[in-house]
Design a protein around this motif. Structure first.
Motif, PDB file in Angstrom:
ATOM      1  N   ALA A  34      51.721  23.480  10.368  1.00  0.00           N
ATOM      2  CA  ALA A  34      50.941  23.304   9.668  1.00  0.00           C
ATOM      3  C   ALA A  34      50.404  24.027   9.082  1.00  0.00           C
ATOM      4  O   ALA A  34      50.185  25.066   8.664  1.00  0.00           O
ATOM      5  N   TYR A  65      51.153  18.905  10.270  1.00  0.00           N
ATOM      6  CA  TYR A  65      49.461  18.650  10.431  1.00  0.00           C
ATOM      7  C   TYR A  65      48.997  19.587   9.247  1.00  0.00           C
ATOM      8  O   TYR A  65      49.516  19.968   8.675  1.00  0.00           O
ATOM      9  N   THR A  66      48.151  18.716   8.113  1.00  0.00           N
ATOM     10  CA  THR A  66      47.321  19.626   7.202  1.00  0.00           C
ATOM     11  C   THR A  66      45.695  18.998   7.347  1.00  0.00           C
ATOM     12  O   THR A  66      45.700  18.005   7.991  1.00  0.00           O
ATOM     13  N   ALA A  72      45.442  21.841  14.351  1.00  0.00           N
ATOM     14  CA  ALA A  72      47.506  22.086  15.016  1.00  0.00           C
ATOM     15  C   ALA A  72      48.005  22.137  15.914  1.00  0.00           C
ATOM     16  O   ALA A  72      49.497  21.300  16.144  1.00  0.00           O
ATOM     17  N   ARG A 129      52.983  18.110   0.996  1.00  0.00           N
ATOM     18  CA  ARG A 129      53.183  17.157   2.198  1.00  0.00           C
ATOM     19  C   ARG A 129      53.766  16.577   1.754  1.00  0.00           C
ATOM     20  O   ARG A 129      55.709  16.443   2.092  1.00  0.00           O
ATOM     21  N   ASN A 148      57.557  17.531  11.403  1.00  0.00           N
ATOM     22  CA  ASN A 148      56.573  16.603  11.391  1.00  0.00           C
ATOM     23  C   ASN A 148      54.858  18.014  10.525  1.00  0.00           C
ATOM     24  O   ASN A 148      55.624  19.314  10.404  1.00  0.00           O
ATOM     25  N   HIS A 204      48.495  18.729  17.257  1.00  0.00           N
ATOM     26  CA  HIS A 204      49.489  17.694  16.985  1.00  0.00           C
ATOM     27  C   HIS A 204      50.568  18.149  16.885  1.00  0.00           C
ATOM     28  O   HIS A 204      51.432  16.918  16.984  1.00  0.00           O
TER      29      HIS A 204
END
Length: 249
Positions: free
Chosen positions: A44, A70-71, A89, A57, A68, A92
């Motif tokens: 994250a 998350y941004t 974060a 990313r 995985n 997800h």
């Protein structure tokens, strides 16, 4: 045959870990994100710059397509944005195993020459995000009896720099917060580590001529973080100081 199959199965179902890193597209944060990606840890990540986040990313997806990511575009000095990032974060990725409080600003100014906003800006960037993320994730880690919090401090946490007085004050405070976190979390097996780098080749030095071979590199800090994280369950590094071989610049 059964034993081999069981071992393979256990390997396959091993739960992936999740790491949240603030200010993660440049310098130390970027290097730590890359190092964790290579370890197969979900990420994250936040930054104030959406283009930087999107580009990074893509880099991470090439390094390890199986994780995985998350941004969220986030100014961590704004409490609501920071809380929204933490909430997103968790939604997800799930449980955060690792928190890296990396966000920070450095301004070359003595306290007597500070502007009216200097103290607030440093507190809200260098200290507040670590405090708020601890409050957000701490009880979950405590209940799970699992987790590792890394606070990226500075040698200014140990020896103040008069020419960067307010920065020194807030980094002293971050190290103090780290000690409180560790004391509070210790009975629950949650680890807390202060990373204390000296002169490190980050954007703070972009307008100065420096010899990179006489500085700590962001990758050195990332290597320390990953190695500390990978220690046995019974071992915690309270603090680690990383200084340039030839001394501070």
């Amino acid at each position: 045959m059964f034993e081999l199959t069981l071992q393979y199965s256990n390997t396959r179902i091993k739960k992936m870990k999740n790491a949240l890193i603030t200010a993660s597209t440049k310098g130390i944060g970027r290097a730590i994100a890359i190092a964790f990606a290579k370890e197969g840890i979900n990420l994250a990540l936040c930054s104030r710059n959406g283009d930087d986040l999107a580009a990074f990313r893509e880099v991470l997806s090439v390094i390890n397509p199986s994780i995985n990511i998350y941004t969220a575009v986030t100014d961590v000095s704004i409490k609501q944005q920071l809380q929204d990032f933490a909430q997103g974060a968790a939604q997800h990725l799930g449980f955060m195993s690792i928190i890296v409080n990396n966000a920070g600003i450095y301004e070359y100014s003595s306290i007597l020459n500070d502007t009216e906003t200097t103290l607030d800006k440093h507190v809200n960037t260098n200290l507040m995000p670590a405090y708020e993320l601890y409050r957000y994730f701490g009880k979950t880690m405590m209940a799970a009896r699992e987790g590792h919090i890394f606070n990226i401090c500075s040698v200014a946490s140990l020896s103040p720099i008069a020419e960067a007085g307010t920065y020194s004050v807030t980094k002293y405070a971050l190290l103090g917060l780290n000690k409180v976190m560790r004391t509070e979390m210790q009975p629950y097996g949650v680890k807390v580590t202060a990373i204390i780098p000296g002169s490190t080749l980050t954007d703070s030095w972009k307008d100065m001529e420096v010899d990179k071979d006489k500085m700590v590199l962001p990758e050195d800090v990332a290597s320390a973080v990953v190695n500390i994280y990978n220690m046995s369950a019974g071992a915690n590094v309270d603090e680690i100081v990383i200084k340039p071989t030839f001394g501070q610049i």
